[in-house]
Write a protein that holds these residues in place. Structure first.
Motif, PDB file in Angstrom:
ATOM      1  N   ILE A  18     -13.445  53.316  23.608  1.00  0.00           N
ATOM      2  CA  ILE A  18     -13.446  51.921  23.122  1.00  0.00           C
ATOM      3  C   ILE A  18     -12.991  51.885  21.676  1.00  0.00           C
ATOM      4  CG2 ILE A  18     -14.921  49.970  22.511  1.00  0.00           C
ATOM      5  CD1 ILE A  18     -16.580  50.558  24.974  1.00  0.00           C
ATOM      6  N   HIS A  19     -13.619  52.730  20.842  1.00  0.00           N
ATOM      7  CA  HIS A  19     -13.228  52.785  19.433  1.00  0.00           C
ATOM      8  C   HIS A  19     -11.773  53.222  19.290  1.00  0.00           C
ATOM      9  CE1 HIS A  19     -17.133  52.023  17.600  1.00  0.00           C
ATOM     10  NE2 HIS A  19     -17.685  52.891  18.440  1.00  0.00           N
ATOM     11  N   VAL A  27      -6.937  47.156  15.137  1.00  0.00           N
ATOM     12  CA  VAL A  27      -7.578  47.102  13.821  1.00  0.00           C
ATOM     13  C   VAL A  27      -6.507  47.123  12.729  1.00  0.00           C
ATOM     14  CG1 VAL A  27      -9.181  48.201  12.234  1.00  0.00           C
ATOM     15  CG2 VAL A  27      -9.635  48.272  14.698  1.00  0.00           C
ATOM     16  N   PRO A  28      -6.393  46.038  11.955  1.00  0.00           N
ATOM     17  CA  PRO A  28      -5.402  46.013  10.884  1.00  0.00           C
ATOM     18  C   PRO A  28      -5.650  47.121   9.857  1.00  0.00           C
ATOM     19  CG  PRO A  28      -6.258  43.809  11.315  1.00  0.00           C
ATOM     20  CD  PRO A  28      -7.133  44.767  12.076  1.00  0.00           C
ATOM     21  N   TYR A  29      -4.567  47.636   9.300  1.00  0.00           N
ATOM     22  CA  TYR A  29      -4.596  48.646   8.238  1.00  0.00           C
ATOM     23  C   TYR A  29      -5.212  49.978   8.684  1.00  0.00           C
ATOM     24  CZ  TYR A  29      -3.894  44.257   5.795  1.00  0.00           C
ATOM     25  OH  TYR A  29      -3.433  43.014   5.412  1.00  0.00           O
ATOM     26  N   ALA A  30      -5.265  50.188   9.998  1.00  0.00           N
ATOM     27  CA  ALA A  30      -5.758  51.468  10.534  1.00  0.00           C
ATOM     28  C   ALA A  30      -4.713  52.051  11.474  1.00  0.00           C
ATOM     29  CB  ALA A  30      -7.073  51.279  11.275  1.00  0.00           C
ATOM     30  N   ARG A  31      -4.637  53.374  11.501  1.00  0.00           N
ATOM     31  CA  ARG A  31      -3.739  54.052  12.426  1.00  0.00           C
ATOM     32  C   ARG A  31      -4.492  55.216  13.062  1.00  0.00           C
ATOM     33  NH1 ARG A  31       2.012  55.821  10.245  1.00  0.00           N
ATOM     34  NH2 ARG A  31       2.170  53.531  10.205  1.00  0.00           N
ATOM     35  N   LEU A  32      -4.557  55.222  14.385  1.00  0.00           N
ATOM     36  CA  LEU A  32      -5.209  56.316  15.094  1.00  0.00           C
ATOM     37  C   LEU A  32      -4.304  57.536  15.049  1.00  0.00           C
ATOM     38  CD1 LEU A  32      -7.668  57.172  16.824  1.00  0.00           C
ATOM     39  CD2 LEU A  32      -6.299  56.568  18.840  1.00  0.00           C
ATOM     40  N   MET A 126     -23.396  47.737  16.865  1.00  0.00           N
ATOM     41  CA  MET A 126     -22.361  46.720  17.026  1.00  0.00           C
ATOM     42  C   MET A 126     -22.912  45.324  17.281  1.00  0.00           C
ATOM     43  SD  MET A 126     -23.153  47.841  20.067  1.00  0.00           S
ATOM     44  CE  MET A 126     -23.266  47.428  21.804  1.00  0.00           C
ATOM     45  N   ARG A 127     -24.198  45.218  17.704  1.00  0.00           N
ATOM     46  CA  ARG A 127     -24.736  43.881  17.961  1.00  0.00           C
ATOM     47  C   ARG A 127     -24.785  43.034  16.692  1.00  0.00           C
ATOM     48  NH1 ARG A 127     -29.532  45.096  22.472  1.00  0.00           N
ATOM     49  NH2 ARG A 127     -28.145  46.310  23.847  1.00  0.00           N
ATOM     50  N   ARG A 128     -24.829  43.673  15.549  1.00  0.00           N
ATOM     51  CA  ARG A 128     -24.803  42.914  14.299  1.00  0.00           C
ATOM     52  C   ARG A 128     -23.465  42.212  14.089  1.00  0.00           C
ATOM     53  NH1 ARG A 128     -28.168  45.299   9.282  1.00  0.00           N
ATOM     54  NH2 ARG A 128     -29.737  46.550  10.365  1.00  0.00           N
ATOM     55  N   PHE A 129     -22.459  42.580  14.898  1.00  0.00           N
ATOM     56  CA  PHE A 129     -21.136  41.981  14.773  1.00  0.00           C
ATOM     57  C   PHE A 129     -20.820  41.046  15.941  1.00  0.00           C
ATOM     58  CE2 PHE A 129     -21.223  45.923  12.419  1.00  0.00           C
ATOM     59  CZ  PHE A 129     -20.638  45.567  11.214  1.00  0.00           C
ATOM     60  N   ASP A 130     -21.787  40.831  16.820  1.00  0.00           N
ATOM     61  CA  ASP A 130     -21.631  39.921  17.941  1.00  0.00           C
ATOM     62  C   ASP A 130     -21.865  38.491  17.458  1.00  0.00           C
ATOM     63  OD1 ASP A 130     -21.692  39.607  21.100  1.00  0.00           O
ATOM     64  OD2 ASP A 130     -23.277  38.354  20.273  1.00  0.00           O
ATOM     65  N   PRO A 131     -20.983  37.542  17.789  1.00  0.00           N
ATOM     66  CA  PRO A 131     -21.123  36.171  17.277  1.00  0.00           C
ATOM     67  C   PRO A 131     -22.467  35.529  17.573  1.00  0.00           C
ATOM     68  CG  PRO A 131     -18.952  36.475  18.243  1.00  0.00           C
ATOM     69  CD  PRO A 131     -19.729  37.716  18.549  1.00  0.00           C
ATOM     70  N   SER A 132     -23.033  35.762  18.763  1.00  0.00           N
ATOM     71  CA  SER A 132     -24.317  35.137  19.090  1.00  0.00           C
ATOM     72  C   SER A 132     -25.446  35.706  18.238  1.00  0.00           C
ATOM     73  CB  SER A 132     -24.628  35.315  20.578  1.00  0.00           C
ATOM     74  OG  SER A 132     -24.682  36.683  20.937  1.00  0.00           O
ATOM     75  N   PHE A 133     -25.423  37.006  17.964  1.00  0.00           N
ATOM     76  CA  PHE A 133     -26.438  37.605  17.100  1.00  0.00           C
ATOM     77  C   PHE A 133     -26.262  37.132  15.654  1.00  0.00           C
ATOM     78  CE2 PHE A 133     -27.008  40.295  20.718  1.00  0.00           C
ATOM     79  CZ  PHE A 133     -28.280  40.831  20.617  1.00  0.00           C
ATOM     80  N   GLU A 290     -15.796  42.425  21.960  1.00  0.00           N
ATOM     81  CA  GLU A 290     -15.372  41.840  20.685  1.00  0.00           C
ATOM     82  C   GLU A 290     -16.231  42.335  19.528  1.00  0.00           C
ATOM     83  OE1 GLU A 290     -12.573  40.216  20.358  1.00  0.00           O
ATOM     84  OE2 GLU A 290     -12.314  40.551  22.515  1.00  0.00           O
ATOM     85  N   ALA A 291     -17.494  42.620  19.793  1.00  0.00           N
ATOM     86  CA  ALA A 291     -18.374  43.124  18.731  1.00  0.00           C
ATOM     87  C   ALA A 291     -17.934  44.511  18.283  1.00  0.00           C
ATOM     88  CB  ALA A 291     -19.819  43.162  19.230  1.00  0.00           C
ATOM     89  N   TYR A 292     -17.525  45.356  19.237  1.00  0.00           N
ATOM     90  CA  TYR A 292     -17.006  46.679  18.872  1.00  0.00           C
ATOM     91  C   TYR A 292     -15.773  46.551  17.980  1.00  0.00           C
ATOM     92  CZ  TYR A 292     -19.911  49.707  21.822  1.00  0.00           C
ATOM     93  OH  TYR A 292     -20.948  50.417  22.368  1.00  0.00           O
ATOM     94  N   LEU A 293     -14.892  45.628  18.326  1.00  0.00           N
ATOM     95  CA  LEU A 293     -13.686  45.443  17.522  1.00  0.00           C
ATOM     96  C   LEU A 293     -14.048  44.958  16.124  1.00  0.00           C
ATOM     97  CD1 LEU A 293     -10.653  45.342  17.097  1.00  0.00           C
ATOM     98  CD2 LEU A 293     -10.639  43.095  18.234  1.00  0.00           C
ATOM     99  N   ALA A 294     -14.954  43.990  16.035  1.00  0.00           N
ATOM    100  CA  ALA A 294     -15.364  43.483  14.724  1.00  0.00           C
ATOM    101  C   ALA A 294     -16.024  44.575  13.887  1.00  0.00           C
ATOM    102  CB  ALA A 294     -16.322  42.294  14.894  1.00  0.00           C
ATOM    103  N   GLU A 295     -16.809  45.423  14.534  1.00  0.00           N
ATOM    104  CA  GLU A 295     -17.457  46.544  13.853  1.00  0.00           C
ATOM    105  C   GLU A 295     -16.410  47.506  13.290  1.00  0.00           C
ATOM    106  OE1 GLU A 295     -20.998  49.312  15.307  1.00  0.00           O
ATOM    107  OE2 GLU A 295     -19.155  49.736  16.422  1.00  0.00           O
TER     108      GLU A 295
END
Length: 344
Positions: A18-19, A27-32, A126-133, A290-295
């Protein structure tokens, strides 16, 4: 600083991919740059799926790769401490999946290594980055339900544990693997620490583990007293068969709030035979996509903007301490104190 942050994901399992997919494409400004897995088949397969050229079977090779500025640690918990300390020594920023480590000392080693090296350390709640949380936290802090009286958080997963997860010496059990998120939820939403815990657990659905791992449990209930005077309750389960279930209830002096709907974004069907059908969420990978992506985006932003991540090593360490207190409570059948409650 380069125009992008080179990233390496260590661990090519479900969460690792997932990551990796996020950093590869979203993820902007990142390269795997690379993936690492001790299984060459898994590492090679991941690299092919992600369409990247580099994979390693030894994490030390990644630490020597100068194209990599940040690593994502997504391995069994028992390896987290050594991987994070090695990454810090190599000058690489770290996003470490939960659980942070096995015990307080390992957490301290990780925090100190990153501090001394001047690199960022973010923990994967990642739940800290979930919109509902996020919205629930905003409303709680704004006093919409008055003072928090009780927080109940549950996580139940359908997966049968991997072999290493049965061994509490390597995993710290479902309280760590499943309920670390719930523990962090109690701390974060209440704005309070957990003062004491009492936990009960048993193995109901995984009889295959009973002989070799008699202390393994697949069901756990933990009650908590918070330093604010509020109460907490955590419900955790694995191998539940019916789907992935994550919900929170916050009771206040002026109201109540609910987070999580296992059937959200799913159609409800009523048939001619009067049966109502509503599909149930089957995986955390879809529920928190979406929370993983925001994290992951937050991690890169913290590096570029040189600021402390919203979820720190301290948060990871507190969750680990509570996991170990809960496991001790299960073993001893007693209340375990962590802190003294505030006077008031």
């Amino acid at each position: 600083m380069a125009s992008f942050i080179g990233v390496c994901v260590i661990g090519a399992g479900r969460a690792g991919m997932i990551h990796a997919a996020n950093f590869r494409r979203s993820v902007p400004y990142a390269r795997l740059i690379a993936v690492v897995d001790p299984s060459e088949d898994a590492a090679k397969r991941a690299a092919e799926e992600l369409e990247i050229d580099t994979y390693y079977t030894d994490y030390r090779q990644a630490m020597e790769d100068q194209r990599i500025q940040a690593v994502i640690v997504v391995t069994p918990t028992i390896y987290h401490r050594d991987l994070v300390v090695a990454a810090a020594a190599a000058g690489k920023h770290v996003l470490c999946e939960k659980p942070m480590a096995m015990n307080d000392q390992e957490c301290d080693d990780m925090i100190e290594a990153c501090k001394q090296a001047g690199v960022k350390l973010q923990i994967g709640f990642m739940r800290r980055f979930d919109p509902s949380f996020i919205e629930a936290k905003r409303q709680i802090d704004a006093g919409r339900i008055g003072d928090v009286v009780l927080i109940k958080s549950l996580t139940r997963g359908p997966s049968v544990p991997q072999e290493w997860m049965y061994d509490l010496a390597k995993s710290n059990g479902p309280l760590a693997e499943v309920n670390s998120h719930d523990i962090d939820t109690l701390r974060w939403l209440s704005g309070s620490e957990i003062a004491s815990v009492y936990a009960m657990a048993a193995n109901y659905r995984c009889p295959q583990a009973a002989d070799r791992y008699p202390d393994f449990y697949d069901n756990v209930v933990l009650s908590a007293a918070l330093t604010s005077g509020a109460q907490g309750m955590i419900d955790g389960a694995v191998s539940v068969k019916y789907g992935y279930d994550a919900r929170v209830e916050i009771l206040g002096t002026e109201g109540v709030m609910f987070i999580g709907d296992p059937g959200r974004n799913s159609p409800v069907t009523v048939r001619a035979d009067h049966q109502l059908i509503r599909p149930f969420t089957t995986s955390w990978r879809t529920l928190y996509k979406e929370a993983y992506l925001a994290e992951d985006m937050h991690f890169i932003e913290s590096i570029i903007e040189d600021r402390t991540p919203n979820v720190t090593g301290y948060d990871g360490k507190k969750a680990v301490a509570i996991v170990n207190a809960g496991n001790r409570s299960i073993r001893e059948g007693t209340v375990v104190k962590l802190l003294e409650p505030q006077a008031g």
